[in-house]
Scaffold this motif. Structure first.
Motif, short mmCIF file in Angstrom:
data_model
loop_
_atom_site.label_atom_id
_atom_site.label_comp_id
_atom_site.label_asym_id
_atom_site.label_seq_id
_atom_site.Cartn_x
_atom_site.Cartn_y
_atom_site.Cartn_z
N ILE B 57 9.94 -2.18 -2.51
CA ILE B 57 10.36 -1.45 -1.44
C ILE B 57 10.39 -2.40 0.30
O ILE B 57 9.36 -2.35 0.74
N LYS B 58 11.26 -2.56 0.88
CA LYS B 58 10.88 -3.64 2.34
C LYS B 58 12.46 -2.85 3.04
O LYS B 58 12.82 -2.41 2.97
N GLU B 59 10.71 -3.43 4.38
CA GLU B 59 11.93 -2.82 5.50
C GLU B 59 12.08 -4.47 6.34
O GLU B 59 11.34 -4.77 6.26
N VAL B 60 13.29 -4.42 7.01
CA VAL B 60 12.96 -5.55 8.59
C VAL B 60 12.79 -4.81 9.67
O VAL B 60 14.15 -3.79 9.98
N TRP B 61 12.26 -4.64 10.64
CA TRP B 61 12.11 -4.46 11.74
C TRP B 61 12.65 -5.32 12.93
O TRP B 61 11.97 -6.68 12.98
N GLU B 62 12.88 -5.14 14.55
CA GLU B 62 13.13 -6.11 15.57
C GLU B 62 12.11 -5.41 16.01
O GLU B 62 11.72 -3.83 16.72
N ILE B 63 11.09 -6.15 16.61
CA ILE B 63 9.64 -5.01 17.06
C ILE B 63 9.88 -6.24 18.59
O ILE B 63 10.99 -6.74 18.58
N SER B 100 8.81 -8.33 8.04
CA SER B 100 9.44 -8.20 7.32
C SER B 100 7.92 -7.21 6.54
O SER B 100 6.83 -7.58 6.67
N TYR B 101 7.95 -5.70 6.74
CA TYR B 101 6.89 -4.83 6.15
C TYR B 101 7.67 -4.61 4.70
O TYR B 101 8.75 -4.19 4.44
N GLY B 102 6.44 -4.65 3.94
CA GLY B 102 7.42 -4.46 2.27
C GLY B 102 6.21 -4.06 1.68
O GLY B 102 4.91 -4.26 1.85
N PHE B 103 6.18 -3.04 0.41
CA PHE B 103 5.24 -1.97 0.03
C PHE B 103 5.58 -2.16 -1.49
O PHE B 103 6.66 -1.59 -1.74
N VAL B 104 4.68 -2.63 -2.37
CA VAL B 104 4.62 -2.31 -3.58
C VAL B 104 4.34 -1.48 -4.28
O VAL B 104 2.49 -1.31 -3.82
N THR B 105 4.46 -0.88 -5.57
CA THR B 105 3.98 -0.16 -6.37
C THR B 105 3.94 -0.27 -7.54
O THR B 105 4.54 -0.42 -8.18
N GLY B 106 3.00 -0.27 -8.22
CA GLY B 106 3.05 -0.81 -9.26
C GLY B 106 3.96 0.10 -10.79
O GLY B 106 2.66 1.39 -10.35
N LEU B 107 4.17 -0.24 -11.56
CA LEU B 107 5.24 0.98 -11.80
C LEU B 107 4.63 1.37 -12.70
O LEU B 107 4.97 2.25 -13.94
N ASP B 108 3.57 0.98 -13.19
CA ASP B 108 2.23 2.17 -14.32
C ASP B 108 1.49 2.96 -13.73
O ASP B 108 0.75 3.46 -14.58
N TYR B 109 2.39 3.39 -13.03
CA TYR B 109 1.21 4.51 -11.87
C TYR B 109 1.54 5.97 -12.97
O TYR B 109 2.17 5.95 -13.75
N SER B 110 0.36 6.59 -12.46
CA SER B 110 0.82 8.15 -13.94
C SER B 110 1.47 9.53 -12.96
O SER B 110 1.06 10.23 -14.29
N ASN B 111 1.05 9.18 -11.97
CA ASN B 111 1.19 10.55 -11.31
C ASN B 111 2.33 10.68 -11.42
O ASN B 111 3.08 9.99 -10.43
N SER B 115 5.90 9.22 -5.30
CA SER B 115 6.94 8.77 -4.13
C SER B 115 6.74 7.32 -3.90
O SER B 115 5.89 7.51 -2.74
N PRO B 116 6.81 5.88 -4.30
CA PRO B 116 7.20 4.53 -3.88
C PRO B 116 7.17 4.78 -2.56
O PRO B 116 7.19 4.02 -1.46
N PHE B 117 8.66 5.24 -2.57
CA PHE B 117 9.52 5.50 -0.58
C PHE B 117 8.39 5.96 0.02
O PHE B 117 8.16 5.57 0.77
N GLN B 118 7.37 6.72 -0.53
CA GLN B 118 6.56 8.02 0.42
C GLN B 118 5.97 6.83 1.02
O GLN B 118 5.50 7.30 1.78
N GLU B 119 4.73 6.12 0.04
CA GLU B 119 3.67 6.12 -0.01
C GLU B 119 4.49 4.82 0.95
O GLU B 119 3.57 4.51 1.89
N MET B 120 5.61 4.44 0.68
CA MET B 120 5.29 3.19 2.12
C MET B 120 6.04 3.32 2.79
O MET B 120 5.37 2.88 4.35
#
Lengths: 249, 389
Positions: B57-63, B100-111, B115-120
């Motif tokens: 999941i990725k976001e692009v920011w202007e800083i 560019s900020y992004g976060f990858v969650t391994g989809l082999d998660y068990s819980n 929420s990958p979105f919330q982790e990101m």
């Protein structure tokens, strides 16, 4: 009869436009661009008129950068017969666009011009009207229905509070509103065929028209962010806030 | 095109086309619809590890300009996720005051509560990330699954009449989180192999593609990276990282063993009662945001009058399995808010907002019983990401 359809390349309607950090305009770098949706309706209507036998040829015209060519190809994939790109890197105002279009129209000599009522980027809603005035042709704006018969065109206009039906002598300028039609898809075979249709490029400066801007953009800002709502505890507080804070009662 | 919501032919209906070719190069990206069918039909995955995926999941920011350091690169893994969940983030400064900020969650998660979105979102509250983004504004949001299986999960690459290239096969180099260069190389190799095949009478499979791959740098690169991702899957983040260090620094990727992936991602999910609920912080509207405003920034859109492109193969399975056992994991893993579990008449039902879909394919991958079928929607629908961002 020949129909000329002017089209404009704009930021795609699904994209949220972003103002440049220096407030000089909208950032179009890398942003998806498409044909102005009102112009798609104009192309569709022109192609339908040709399919009904009311017209023999549909010519699409755009004025702008070289990258506007795909917009012309899309129009040809929808059914337009050929295309003209009036190439310029300059920022253009409706007056300049109308002047350039007039030169093209004088050369092409069409029986009808169909174009979008406005572009979704600057929302000017002016080019069609200015063009009609400069051509000294009648105009039917905000069309929701178009019928061509015996050298005349009947246009049902979306006027304030109702529909107005006008009949114009051809040649005329018609600008399209949303309800006129639902544009067709450019299908794969037609996209392939459109690649072979003629696309003529003319440099704007060769047309002998003064396209210098008459307006100066002082500042472009995004609309203010809407404030979050609050919960009131009861009717008394609501009435109090409406009276004292919002001052609407 | 032009099929209505009810499956009827609408006024703008245009029939589909059959494209025939002697050789077809499938490059659909991760979990491509045609690639999946081809792999099944020609049994291309026989004898290889199951593919494992990540959700990026990725976001692009202007800083603010004074904070911008062009070329700045920051990677992280671990927090905010627990030791057993693989994932990490990147933060790159690029372009004109862009990040560019992004976060990858391994989809082999068990819980199932994850929420990958919330982790990101919540990682942005970490000081090392917050300090870059504070005072900036978010411009773009997007999401896409990526293939993490690498070398061990590569299928047979050719079949009669075609080949798999790019992430249709899964050439991403996971430790580097990069797949563009590998995809390009695979396309070049596929092109060479196909040119050779087309020149030969009576040959329909570009078998030399596999040989060309094996003697290329692409093979070497993926081979040397092969043990990193499975080590994390096997031993968690801390020990996995330790192993990754040993594997890449001491053995330089040439350890005399290969670690394998033992299960598919959807098999890894644990029921709700065996999973620990996660309390995610509320978005602050400055650094962290809610799902709705995020999806809006993806520019996604679909023609409204078309059949729903996300289908349940067996709708009756949702209540007893997805809801009763897992408490609707799709409403958490979907980064576009497509799935909502709604209470209606004292029972639960699944609402599918297919128009929001950003085509990441996570639901097709992670649904515990593989009941969600990501079908291809009408052309031109989907997210609209700016070029180069």
């Amino acid at each position: 009869m020949k129909i000329v359809v002017p089209v404009k390349r704009v930021v795609d309607y699904n994209i949220k436009p972003r103002v440049k950090a220096d407030n000089s305009g909208v950032d179009t770098q890398g942003v998806k661009m498409s044909m102005n949706p009102f112009d798609e309706i104009a192309v569709e209507e022109a192609v339908r008129l040709r399919e009904k036998g009311a017209a023999s040829e549909v010519v699409v015209v755009t004025i702008g950068v070289t990258e506007a060519q795909p917009v012309l190809r899309t129009a040809m994939a929808m059914g337009a017969d050929r295309a003209i790109l009036v190439q310029t890197d300059a920022e253009l105002e409706p007056l300049a666009v109308a002047k350039l279009l007039k030169v093209i129209i004088d050369r092409e000599n069409p029986g009808l011009v169909v174009m979008g009522k406005q572009a979704i980027d600057d929302d000017m809603n002016a080019t069609g009207q200015i063009l009609a005035a400069r051509l000294n042709w009648p105009q039917g704006t905000f069309a929701s229905s178009v019928t061509v018969e015996d050298g005349r065109i009947t246009v049902v206009r979306e006027a304030d509070g109702g529909l107005e039906t006008v009949r114009l002598a051809l040649p005329a300028v018609v600008t399209t509103d949303l309800r006129l039609n639902e544009p067709r898809y450019a299908t794969m075979p037609n996209i392939m065929k459109a690649k072979k249709k003629p696309l003529e490029t003319i440099a704007a400066e060769t047309l002998g028209v003064d396209i210098a801007p008459r307006l100066e953009t002082v500042k472009v800002v995004e609309p203010p962010v809407r404030q979050a709502g609050i919960k009131v505890t009861g009717v008394a507080e609501l009435v109090g806030k409406l009276r004292d804070e919002a001052k609407v009662i | 095109m032009g099929v209505t919501r009810d499956g009827e032919q609408g006024p703008n209906f245009a029939p589909g086309m059959i494209l025939r070719a002697r050789q077809t190069i499938l490059t659909e990206g991760v979990r491509g619809s045609i690639s999946q069918r081809v792999m099944k039909q020609f049994d291309l995955r026989q004898g290889v590890d199951p593919q494992t995926y990540g959700l990026g999941i990725k976001e692009v920011w202007e800083i603010p300009a004074e904070k911008h350091k062009p070329g700045f690169v920051q990677h992280s893994f671990g927090w905010p996720m627990d030791d057993g969940t693989y994932g990490g983030a990147w933060l790159y400064h690029f372009g004109e005051n862009l990040v560019s900020y992004g976060f990858v969650t391994g989809l082999d998660y068990s819980n199932t509560w994850l929420s990958p979105f919330q982790e990101m979102q919540r990682l942005k509250a970490h000081p090392e990330f917050a300090k870059h983004l504070e005072g900036g504004r978010r411009l773009i949001y997007g999401a896409r699954a990526l293939s993490e299986g690498g070398f061990q999960a590569l299928p047979r690459l050719s079949f009669p009449g075609g080949v798999l290239a790019g992430d249709s096969a899964g050439f991403l180099n996971m430790p580097k989180i990069k797949g563009t260069h590998t995809a390009m190389k695979s396309g070049m190799l596929a092109g060479e192999a196909i040119a050779e095949t087309l020149g030969q009478e009576g040959s329909s499979e570009a078998t030399s593609y596999t040989e060309r791959f094996k003697s290329s740098w692409l093979f070497k690169e993926l081979f040397e990276a092969r043990n990193i991702r499975p080590a994390f899957a096997r031993w968690g983040n801390r020990l996995g990282a330790l192993y990754a260090g040993i594997d890449s620094v001491i053995f330089r990727g040439r350890a005399p063993w290969t670690l394998h992936f033992s299960h598919t991602d959807h098999e890894a999910l644990k029921p709700a009662e065996k999973s620990k609920p996660i309390a995610y912080p509320k978005p602050d509207g400055a650094l962290t945001f809610d799902l709705t405003s995020s999806v809006f920034l993806s520019g996604t859109n679909h023609e409204e009058d078309q059949p729903i492109h996300l289908k349940l193969r067996d709708p009756s399975k949702w209540l007893p399995v997805n809801w009763a056992l897992f408490r609707s994991p799709e409403s958490r893993y979907c980064p576009a808010g497509v799935y909502e579990a709604l209470e209606e008449d004292n029972t639960m039902r699944l609402q599918i907002n297919a128009q929001n879909c950003v085509h990441c394919k996570t639901c097709d991958i992670k649904d515990p019983t593989q009941n969600i079928d990501w079908c291809v929607p009408e052309g031109a629908g989907g997210p609209n990401y700016p070029v180069g961002m």
